[in-house]
Every structure is written in structure tokens, then in C-alpha cells.
Design a protein around this motif. Structure first.
Motif, PDB file in Angstrom:
ATOM      1  N   CYS A  20       0.854  -1.178   0.000  1.00  0.00           N
ATOM      2  CA  CYS A  20       0.000   0.000   0.000  1.00  0.00           C
ATOM      3  C   CYS A  20       0.897   1.237   0.000  1.00  0.00           C
ATOM      4  O   CYS A  20       1.626   1.476   0.967  1.00  0.00           O
ATOM      5  N   LYS A  21       0.858   1.981  -1.075  1.00  0.00           N
ATOM      6  CA  LYS A  21       1.697   3.151  -1.206  1.00  0.00           C
ATOM      7  C   LYS A  21       0.903   4.389  -0.809  1.00  0.00           C
ATOM      8  O   LYS A  21      -0.203   4.620  -1.294  1.00  0.00           O
ATOM      9  N   VAL A  22       1.466   5.166   0.077  1.00  0.00           N
ATOM     10  CA  VAL A  22       0.817   6.378   0.547  1.00  0.00           C
ATOM     11  C   VAL A  22       0.973   7.454  -0.518  1.00  0.00           C
ATOM     12  O   VAL A  22       2.092   7.800  -0.916  1.00  0.00           O
ATOM     13  N   THR A  23      -0.145   7.959  -0.996  1.00  0.00           N
ATOM     14  CA  THR A  23      -0.124   9.007  -2.016  1.00  0.00           C
ATOM     15  C   THR A  23      -0.236  10.401  -1.418  1.00  0.00           C
ATOM     16  O   THR A  23       0.233  11.371  -2.013  1.00  0.00           O
ATOM     17  N   SER A  24      -0.884  10.510  -0.266  1.00  0.00           N
ATOM     18  CA  SER A  24      -1.046  11.812   0.387  1.00  0.00           C
ATOM     19  C   SER A  24      -0.703  11.644   1.862  1.00  0.00           C
ATOM     20  O   SER A  24      -1.473  11.077   2.635  1.00  0.00           O
ATOM     21  N   TRP A  25       0.480  12.107   2.241  1.00  0.00           N
ATOM     22  CA  TRP A  25       0.898  11.968   3.635  1.00  0.00           C
ATOM     23  C   TRP A  25       0.061  12.850   4.549  1.00  0.00           C
ATOM     24  O   TRP A  25      -0.142  12.512   5.725  1.00  0.00           O
ATOM     25  N   ARG A  30      -3.643  12.622   9.004  1.00  0.00           N
ATOM     26  CA  ARG A  30      -4.906  13.057   9.589  1.00  0.00           C
ATOM     27  C   ARG A  30      -5.771  11.853   9.973  1.00  0.00           C
ATOM     28  O   ARG A  30      -6.442  11.861  11.000  1.00  0.00           O
ATOM     29  N   SER A  31      -5.739  10.805   9.152  1.00  0.00           N
ATOM     30  CA  SER A  31      -6.529   9.611   9.479  1.00  0.00           C
ATOM     31  C   SER A  31      -6.006   8.918  10.729  1.00  0.00           C
ATOM     32  O   SER A  31      -6.788   8.417  11.545  1.00  0.00           O
ATOM     33  N   LEU A  32      -4.670   8.884  10.892  1.00  0.00           N
ATOM     34  CA  LEU A  32      -4.112   8.277  12.097  1.00  0.00           C
ATOM     35  C   LEU A  32      -4.439   9.097  13.337  1.00  0.00           C
ATOM     36  O   LEU A  32      -4.683   8.548  14.423  1.00  0.00           O
TER      37      LEU A  32
END
Length: 264
Positions: A20-25, A30-32
């Protein structure tokens, strides 16, 4: 070749490892952060009236009434499961949270919570709205049959891990389930590991659900039984039966099982 043997021999993986590649850090962070936020929304009314019973005694009824109502116990149980807290920890967590939120709510003791959690019957929302509506109208649905293994731990499991005596007491079960392509589970059975998949498939088909198509993997593959199901089920309530062949299966003679050509 098994995965461990291929890794030792240096051969590449058969299938690429999923990642799973993070596209928007920014969105990921914010989700974490939102995972640790605890907020409650009460649509009208008093929170204390919904959680606490202020009437201790009712005329004509014997004994003292329950002070903490079921919605309050369900809320604390939800917090306990989400944050993986112990009985004493959830008591301290609730006291601190309600105090900081400005809510005048008494918190049950950990002993009372333990007794109430054991008899709690939380309400489960039925989310299979599409499948439920189709079955209610008598329309057929597609069924995907699969199974997975479950390890059932006993009290001796903790003792074995704690003292490392090697005497593991593990019971393995097998969860058989049938779901729609949308992910709505219609039937589920927890069986012993010795019960075969074709036996459970026959039990699922015997429930009388209006089925349009039944799909299963190679674990349910039996030439004689599948051919019989296809011969009896095509054009009836069973509909179409698609079962994948096993990778090492040996096909019968041409014409021996006419319905075998419908098997994947």
C-alpha cells in the motif's frame, strides 16, 4: 514449491507482494490522528437520563432497580474493545474522560462492569440491505461459498505461553460462510476441522434460498456430487453452479460426466 522453500532457494515469489503506497501523507497523518479522537454525539435529550436510572425503587416491585442502563454499558464495552483496555483501565478512562468533557456521570466499578459485560446483548445492525430486500421479494441472489480456519484458545493456552512448557492446547475450527458478491454474508456455520467443505455446501443448499449462481473453490470439487447438483439444479431454484477444479485433479473420460463441462 512452498513459500519457505522458495525463499531458501532464492527463487522469486510466484505472486508479487501486495503493498500500500501512501499518495497523500497529509491525509494519511490526519486519518491516524482521528483514530485516537473520542467524541460522542447524543441526538437530543439528557445524557444522564439515557445512561443512568435515577429511580432506585419502584412501588410494587421487589428489590432495587438497575442503576446503569444498557446503552451506558454498551458504550463502555465499545470503548474497551476499541482501545483494548482492561476492566480497571476502562473504569479510570471513563472517569477521566467524563470529567474533562464536563459530564456529570457516575462510572460503574470494574466488578460491576465485569458482571454486566457477561450478560450484555448488544444490538447488531443488519447491513445486508440489498440481499435482504431481494430475498424478501423472492428474487434469486448469487452465493459465493468459502471457508477459513480459526484457532480456538483455551485456558491452557495462556499457561503454555507463559511458562513455555510446550504443551499447547489449541483447538482448530473451520468457519464456512456464503456471501453475495457485494460482501453480505447470508449463511455461516462454525464446524470442526474434520467436516469437509462439500458437506457444508450441501447444508447451505438445503436451506432453500433462491439462488441464481453458486460459486465455490476447489475444496468443494467432487466430480460425482457436483455433476449431480448441476443436473438437478440447472433451471431450478439452485440455478448455475460454478466450482473451480483442483490444480491436481484428474478428469474423467470424455462423456462419463456430461455435466462436468460446466465446472470451471
Amino acid at each position: 514449491m512452498p513459500y519457505k522453500e522458495r525463499a531458501k532457494s532464492g527463487l522469486p515469489r510466484k505472486r508479487p507482494k501486495s503493498s500500500c503506497k501512501v499518495t497523500s501523507w497529509t491525509a494519511y497523518n490526519r486519518s491516524l490522528i482521528n483514530r485516537g479522537r473520542v467524541s460522542f454525539y447524543f441526538p437530543g435529550g439528557s445524557v444522564r437520563a439515557a445512561f443512568v436510572n435515577e429511580i432506585e425503587y419502584v412501588e410494587g416491585l421487589f428489590g432495587k432497580q438497575v442503576r446503569y442502563l444498557d446503552p451506558y454499558i454498551e458504550t463502555l464495552f465499545m470503548l474497551k474493545i476499541v482501545f483494548r483496555l482492561g476492566m480497571r483501565q476502562i473504569t479510570g478512562f471513563a472517569k477521566e474522560y467524563f470529567q474533562r468533557a464536563g459530564l456529570d456521570l457516575p462510572v460503574p466499578s470494574f466488578g460491576q462492569l465485569s458482571d454486566r459485560f457477561a450478560t450484555l446483548q448488544p444490538s447488531v445492525k443488519v447491513r445486508a440491505a440489498v440481499a435482504r430486500q431481494r430475498l424478501k421479494e423472492g428474487k434469486p441472489v448469487d452465493l459465493i461459498v468459502d471457508s477459513t480456519g480459526l484457532k480456538l484458545d483455551q485456558a491452557g493456552e495462556w499457561h503454555a505461553v507463559k511458562h513455555r512448557n510446550g504443551k499447547h492446547r489449541r483447538n482448530w475450527g473451520k468457519l464456512h460462510f456464503g456471501q453475495t458478491p457485494e460482501g453480505d454474508i447470508l449463511v455461516a456455520e462454525l464446524m470442526d476441522s474434520g467436516v469437509s467443505d462439500p458437506e457444508v455446501l450441501d447444508q447451505f443448499l438445503a436451506k432453500g434460498l433462491p439462488l441464481n449462481k453458486v460459486m465455490a473453490d476447489g475444496a468443494d470439487y467432487q466430480i460425482e456430487r457436483n455433476a449431480e447438483l448441476i443436473t438437478q439444479g440447472c433451471g431450478t431454484a439452485l440455478g448455475e453452479l460454478n466450482i473451480s477444479r483442483r490444480h491436481n485433479c484428474v478428469l474423467g473420460k470424455v462423456g462419463a460426466y456430461p455435466a462436468e463441462q460446466n465446472l470451471l
